[in-house]
Design an enzyme around this catalytic site. Structure first.
Site, PDB file in Angstrom:
ATOM      1  N   VAL A  32       0.866  -1.174   0.000  1.00  0.00           N
ATOM      2  CA  VAL A  32       0.000   0.000   0.000  1.00  0.00           C
ATOM      3  C   VAL A  32       0.903   1.224   0.000  1.00  0.00           C
ATOM      4  O   VAL A  32       1.868   1.295   0.768  1.00  0.00           O
ATOM      5  CB  VAL A  32      -0.932   0.023   1.232  1.00  0.00           C
ATOM      6  CG1 VAL A  32      -1.850   1.235   1.174  1.00  0.00           C
ATOM      7  CG2 VAL A  32      -1.742  -1.260   1.322  1.00  0.00           C
ATOM      8  N   CYS A  33       0.626   2.163  -0.887  1.00  0.00           N
ATOM      9  CA  CYS A  33       1.359   3.423  -0.947  1.00  0.00           C
ATOM     10  C   CYS A  33       2.856   3.177  -1.155  1.00  0.00           C
ATOM     11  O   CYS A  33       3.253   2.400  -2.017  1.00  0.00           O
ATOM     12  CB  CYS A  33       1.073   4.220   0.319  1.00  0.00           C
ATOM     13  SG  CYS A  33       1.517   5.966   0.233  1.00  0.00           S
ATOM     14  N   THR A  34       3.699   3.803  -0.330  1.00  0.00           N
ATOM     15  CA  THR A  34       5.144   3.683  -0.499  1.00  0.00           C
ATOM     16  C   THR A  34       5.681   2.343  -0.005  1.00  0.00           C
ATOM     17  O   THR A  34       6.897   2.119  -0.054  1.00  0.00           O
ATOM     18  CB  THR A  34       5.867   4.831   0.213  1.00  0.00           C
ATOM     19  OG1 THR A  34       5.431   4.892   1.580  1.00  0.00           O
ATOM     20  CG2 THR A  34       5.573   6.166  -0.461  1.00  0.00           C
ATOM     21  N   THR A  63       2.177   3.338  -7.007  1.00  0.00           N
ATOM     22  CA  THR A  63       2.386   3.855  -5.666  1.00  0.00           C
ATOM     23  C   THR A  63       1.693   5.211  -5.615  1.00  0.00           C
ATOM     24  O   THR A  63       1.060   5.633  -6.595  1.00  0.00           O
ATOM     25  CB  THR A  63       3.890   3.983  -5.342  1.00  0.00           C
ATOM     26  OG1 THR A  63       4.047   4.316  -3.949  1.00  0.00           O
ATOM     27  CG2 THR A  63       4.569   5.052  -6.192  1.00  0.00           C
TER      28      THR A  63
END
Length: 325
Positions: free
Chosen positions: A110-112, A130
């Site tokens: 998730v995300c970074t 991302t």
């Protein structure tokens, strides 16, 4: 055996984004409460098993150390957050991710958290996403990864990457639906008061939410005019004439202040306005195409395919179902 829980491990670290942990965990927990069989067994793991401070300052207590995670996993999820760069440089974390990925049915970030997966080599040769703010950094640092900053989430083989924060909810909803079907997923969505599932190829950032109006007066005036006159001639010559400048100067201004050409900007505004009409009304496609300045429904369709990677009819079915189903 068939009744064994689906073991899910979420990997966290200091300065993790709380939502990157909470969204997947709460979706899976809601699935359990609505009858997921087999249920999900959710565990949070960190490198040393110690409590971690999230970006918001709240403290999370993990269940176990990464070296204590053993055996086959259903899903391995790596959260993101400000601490992801530090985690991506910790060879202990990377070694455990490589080990666990070998015995996990699927791996997600998730995300970074995508940066941590990339550092472990788990995204090599794959398409991934991302958070749009960090996509260029990820692409520069890991050229073996094909980074796409547009979608909410991407599946490439058994590896899933989500754009960030609440897109982790969308990704996990998709996993629940794949595991247990649309009926249970719909119950989970209702209990969480959220969409059943935003399509993964939906853009992360809408043009209407991308930022404040341009500071340059001519550009600001033209973007306001465009938004209010979508069914009129918005070609570059017409816009330049309205602003009293040359087409070359207009193109330079749009590139400097909007990062695109006048033609592409107009097409994007028309497409996103059409998307809002599709999801919020039952107006026929032909009428929407005319009101938004598209010459035909086929032109509208091609714009949707280019912008959302889906035709307008399918976009309407998905979004009306999510909003009212």
């Amino acid at each position: 055996m068939a009744g064994s829980p689906r073991r899910v491990t979420i990997v966290g670290f200091p300065d993790v984004e709380l939502l990157d942990v909470a969204c997947p965990a709460d979706v899976l927990d809601a699935a359990n409460r609505h009858g997921a069989r087999p249920p999900y067994e959710i565990r949070l793991a960190t490198i040393d098993g110690q409590a971690i401070r999230t970006c918001s300052g709240l403290i999370l207590q993990p269940h176990l150390r990464l070296d204590q995670v053993a055996g086959d996993l259903d899903t391995l999820i790596v959260a993101g957050g400000w601490g992801s760069t530090t985690a991506a440089s910790d060879e202990r974390v990377l070694a455990h991710l490589r080990r666990l990925a070998q015995t996990s049915r699927r791996v997600a970030s998730v995300c970074t958290g995508a940066e941590v997966l990339a550092a472990a080599g788990l995204l090599n040769g794959r398409r991934a996403t991302t958070h749009w703010r960090w996509a260029a950094k990820l692409a520069d640092a890991y050229p073996a990864v094909t980074v796409d900053p547009v979608p909410l989430y991407i599946q490439h083989g058994n590896v899933y990457t989500a754009a960030g924060v609440t897109s982790g909810l969308d990704l996990t909803m998709a996993l629940v639906e794949a595991d247990h079907g649309p009926t249970l997923a719909r119950e989970v969505a209702r209990s969480l008061v959220t969409y059943l599932q935003r399509p993964g190829n939906q853009a992360q950032v809408s043009l209407f939410l991308a930022g404040p109006p341009p500071e340059h007066r001519e550009v600001r005036d033209l973007t306001a005019y465009i938004a209010e006159h979508l069914d009129e001639d918005l070609g570059t010559p017409a816009l330049a004439a309205r602003a009293g400048i040359s087409t070359r100067q207009l193109t330079r201004l749009f590139d400097a202040h909007l990062g695109t050409t006048p033609g592409k900007y107009v097409r994007t505004v028309r497409t996103e306005h059409a998307a809002r009409m599709l999801s919020g009304s039952d107006v026929p496609l032909a009428t929407i195409a005319r009101r938004c300045g598209f010459g035909s429904t086929e032109t509208l369709r091609q714009a949707f395919l280019d912008h959302f990677d889906t035709p307008p009819s399918a976009y309407r079915r998905v979004h009306v179902r999510q909003a009212y189903g």
